[in-house]
Design a protein around this motif. Structure first.
Motif, mmCIF file in Angstrom:
data_model
loop_
_atom_site.group_PDB
_atom_site.id
_atom_site.type_symbol
_atom_site.label_atom_id
_atom_site.label_comp_id
_atom_site.label_asym_id
_atom_site.label_seq_id
_atom_site.Cartn_x
_atom_site.Cartn_y
_atom_site.Cartn_z
ATOM 1 N N ILE A 1 -42.340 85.468 -17.603
ATOM 2 C CA ILE A 1 -42.511 84.064 -17.901
ATOM 3 C C ILE A 1 -43.624 83.554 -16.987
ATOM 4 O O ILE A 1 -43.515 83.633 -15.757
ATOM 5 C CB ILE A 1 -41.204 83.285 -17.662
ATOM 6 N N VAL A 2 -44.689 83.048 -17.596
ATOM 7 C CA VAL A 2 -45.845 82.599 -16.833
ATOM 8 C C VAL A 2 -46.180 81.155 -17.197
ATOM 9 O O VAL A 2 -45.798 80.666 -18.247
ATOM 10 C CB VAL A 2 -47.083 83.505 -17.092
ATOM 11 N N SER A 3 -46.908 80.508 -16.320
ATOM 12 C CA SER A 3 -47.364 79.148 -16.569
ATOM 13 C C SER A 3 -48.442 79.158 -17.638
ATOM 14 O O SER A 3 -49.284 80.046 -17.681
ATOM 15 C CB SER A 3 -47.913 78.545 -15.274
ATOM 16 N N ALA B 1 -32.411 88.738 -14.205
ATOM 17 C CA ALA B 1 -33.064 88.342 -15.461
ATOM 18 C C ALA B 1 -32.441 87.062 -16.007
ATOM 19 O O ALA B 1 -33.148 86.194 -16.525
ATOM 20 C CB ALA B 1 -32.957 89.469 -16.492
ATOM 21 N N SER B 2 -31.146 86.929 -15.884
ATOM 22 C CA SER B 2 -30.469 85.736 -16.378
ATOM 23 C C SER B 2 -30.877 84.503 -15.575
ATOM 24 O O SER B 2 -31.106 83.439 -16.149
ATOM 25 C CB SER B 2 -28.956 85.935 -16.313
ATOM 26 N N PHE B 3 -30.993 84.630 -14.265
ATOM 27 C CA PHE B 3 -31.439 83.508 -13.448
ATOM 28 C C PHE B 3 -32.888 83.130 -13.783
ATOM 29 O O PHE B 3 -33.235 81.952 -13.813
ATOM 30 C CB PHE B 3 -31.313 83.824 -11.960
ATOM 31 N N ARG B 4 -33.718 84.139 -14.033
ATOM 32 C CA ARG B 4 -35.110 83.886 -14.424
ATOM 33 C C ARG B 4 -35.152 83.114 -15.748
ATOM 34 O O ARG B 4 -35.910 82.170 -15.914
ATOM 35 C CB ARG B 4 -35.852 85.223 -14.536
ATOM 36 N N MET B 5 -34.304 83.522 -16.687
ATOM 37 C CA MET B 5 -34.244 82.832 -17.976
ATOM 38 C C MET B 5 -33.675 81.415 -17.825
ATOM 39 O O MET B 5 -34.108 80.500 -18.525
ATOM 40 C CB MET B 5 -33.395 83.630 -18.966
ATOM 41 N N ALA B 6 -32.717 81.227 -16.925
ATOM 42 C CA ALA B 6 -32.156 79.884 -16.699
ATOM 43 C C ALA B 6 -33.251 78.930 -16.241
ATOM 44 O O ALA B 6 -33.320 77.787 -16.711
ATOM 45 C CB ALA B 6 -31.034 79.946 -15.671
#
Length: 127
Positions: free
Chosen positions: A120-122, A40-45
C-alpha cells in the motif's frame, strides 16, 4: 479533497471495516505462527481506515511464500472480511454520498482476500 473524502468514508463505514481488520490482526497475533497474517491485517486496517490518497501495487519479488500465505489468509480471514466489505457497501448505497464509498469498498475486496505480495503506497502528495 482527500481529507474530506476520508472523513466521509470513516463516518459512513470505514471505522467498522478497520475495526474488523484490527480484530482479525489481534486474533492472528495470538498464535505465534500466524503473526505475519496479523501484521498484514494491521496494514490493511490502516489502509481501510483512510483509503483515499493511497493505492495498492504488486510487490516486486513476491513469490511462492506470498501465494501460500494468501491461500491460508483467504481460508482463515479473507472471505469473512470480504463479506463485511459487501455488507458495508450495501449499507452505504442507502445515501447518494455513500454510493461512491460503496464502490471504494467493493474495490478493496481483491486486496482483502489476497493481501500478501501487495504493498500500500501513497498516491502522491500529503495524506
Amino acid at each position: 479533497m482527500r481529507t474530506l473524502l476520508n472523513v466521509i468514508w470513516v463516518v459512513l463505514g470505514g471505522f467498522w471495516l478497520a475495526l474488523g481488520y484490527f480484530v482479525a490482526g489481534i486474533i492472528a497475533c495470538i498464535f505465534i505462527v500466524t503473526i505475519p497474517a496479523g501484521v498484514a491485517s494491521f496494514r490493511m486496517a490502516r489502509y481501510v481506515l483512510l483509503p483515499f490518497g493511497r493505492t495498492v501495487v504488486k510487490k516486486p519479488g513476491a513469490g511462492a511464500g506470498s501465494k501460500i500465505m494468501n491461500f491460508l489468509w483467504f481460508i482463515i480471514a479473507g472471505w469473512w472480511l470480504a463479506l463485511i466489505h459487501i455488507g458495508t457497501a450495501l449499507a452505504q448505497t442507502i445515501t447518494i454520498v455513500g454510493i461512491a464509498n460503496a464502490w471504494v469498498s467493493l474495490k478493496m475486496i481483491p486486496v482483502t482476500c489476497f493481501p500478501f505480495g501487495k504493498e500500500i503506497v501513497s498516491s502522491g502528495g500529503v495524506l
